[in-house]
Design a protein around this motif. Structure first.
Motif, PDB file in Angstrom:
ATOM      1  N   UNK A  34      -4.205   0.888   6.387  1.00  0.00           N
ATOM      2  CA  UNK A  34      -4.997   1.956   5.761  1.00  0.00           C
ATOM      3  C   UNK A  34      -5.175   3.134   6.719  1.00  0.00           C
ATOM      4  N   UNK A  35      -5.381   2.827   7.987  1.00  0.00           N
ATOM      5  CA  UNK A  35      -5.492   3.892   8.984  1.00  0.00           C
ATOM      6  C   UNK A  35      -4.210   4.691   9.093  1.00  0.00           C
ATOM      7  N   UNK A  36      -3.078   4.008   9.096  1.00  0.00           N
ATOM      8  CA  UNK A  36      -1.784   4.694   9.186  1.00  0.00           C
ATOM      9  C   UNK A  36      -1.510   5.559   7.962  1.00  0.00           C
ATOM     10  N   UNK A  37      -2.053   5.179   6.818  1.00  0.00           N
ATOM     11  CA  UNK A  37      -1.904   5.981   5.596  1.00  0.00           C
ATOM     12  C   UNK A  37      -2.956   7.092   5.508  1.00  0.00           C
ATOM     13  N   UNK A  38      -3.821   7.169   6.513  1.00  0.00           N
ATOM     14  CA  UNK A  38      -4.886   8.172   6.585  1.00  0.00           C
ATOM     15  C   UNK A  38      -5.843   8.101   5.399  1.00  0.00           C
ATOM     16  N   UNK A  39      -6.167   6.876   5.003  1.00  0.00           N
ATOM     17  CA  UNK A  39      -7.168   6.668   3.968  1.00  0.00           C
ATOM     18  C   UNK A  39      -8.534   6.947   4.584  1.00  0.00           C
ATOM     19  N   UNK A  66       0.810  -1.218   0.000  1.00  0.00           N
ATOM     20  CA  UNK A  66       0.000   0.000   0.000  1.00  0.00           C
ATOM     21  C   UNK A  66       0.844   1.270   0.000  1.00  0.00           C
ATOM     22  N   UNK A  67       1.993   1.248   0.653  1.00  0.00           N
ATOM     23  CA  UNK A  67       2.845   2.431   0.672  1.00  0.00           C
ATOM     24  C   UNK A  67       3.419   2.710  -0.709  1.00  0.00           C
ATOM     25  N   UNK A  68       3.844   1.668  -1.413  1.00  0.00           N
ATOM     26  CA  UNK A  68       4.342   1.866  -2.785  1.00  0.00           C
ATOM     27  C   UNK A  68       3.255   2.451  -3.677  1.00  0.00           C
ATOM     28  N   UNK A 111      -1.558  14.670  -5.495  1.00  0.00           N
ATOM     29  CA  UNK A 111      -2.345  14.687  -4.255  1.00  0.00           C
ATOM     30  C   UNK A 111      -2.297  13.292  -3.629  1.00  0.00           C
ATOM     31  N   UNK A 112      -2.388  13.234  -2.309  1.00  0.00           N
ATOM     32  CA  UNK A 112      -2.388  11.907  -1.679  1.00  0.00           C
ATOM     33  C   UNK A 112      -3.722  11.207  -1.884  1.00  0.00           C
ATOM     34  N   UNK A 113      -3.691   9.912  -2.176  1.00  0.00           N
ATOM     35  CA  UNK A 113      -4.956   9.182  -2.317  1.00  0.00           C
ATOM     36  C   UNK A 113      -5.684   9.113  -0.977  1.00  0.00           C
ATOM     37  N   UNK A 114      -7.001   9.161  -1.019  1.00  0.00           N
ATOM     38  CA  UNK A 114      -7.806   9.133   0.202  1.00  0.00           C
ATOM     39  C   UNK A 114      -8.806   7.987   0.213  1.00  0.00           C
ATOM     40  N   UNK A 115      -8.838   7.194  -0.843  1.00  0.00           N
ATOM     41  CA  UNK A 115      -9.766   6.071  -0.906  1.00  0.00           C
ATOM     42  C   UNK A 115      -9.029   4.840  -1.420  1.00  0.00           C
TER      43      UNK A 115
END
Length: 111
Positions: free
Chosen positions: A72-77, A39-41, A52-56
């Motif tokens: 996903x929580x750590x990536x602030x999705x 997910x980070x890649x 822009x950072x993805x949010x979904x």
């Protein structure tokens, strides 16, 4: 899809979200470290490409586990999509949607 397709979708106002980097079909069998990497890649790639950072996101093959939810929580999705309409799974990262393959199967179901 290639980069041009992703940019075009973004420019047309579509929301482009995460779906993992290499699309493992059994995300739930990967270690937490492997899921973080997937997910980070994907997150960093989309952020750089679209600015822009993805949010979904949507779960590849509807495969995920509690480690996935944590990543996903750590990536602030903000929102994650399941690939079916199973009841009682309406959390922030399990929003129901019907996968196109399920719809096609129903359309061509022999009665």
């Amino acid at each position: 899809m290639d980069e041009e397709n992703l940019i075009q979708l973004h420019e047309e106002g579509h929301i482009v979200g995460l779906h993992s980097h290499s699309h493992p079909t059994s995300m739930n069998k990967l270690s937490e470290a492997q899921q973080i990497s997937e997910y980070t890649q994907n997150y960093n790639y989309l952020k750089k490409l679209l600015g822009i950072p993805p949010k979904s996101m949507s779960h590849p093959c509807n495969s995920y586990n509690q480690d996935t939810i944590s990543v996903l929580g750590n990536l602030q999705i903000d929102l994650g999509f399941r690939a079916n309409m199973v009841e009682n799974h309406y959390t922030k990262y399990e929003f129901p949607r019907e996968d196109h393959t399920n719809i096609i199967k129903e359309m061509y179901k022999i009665q």
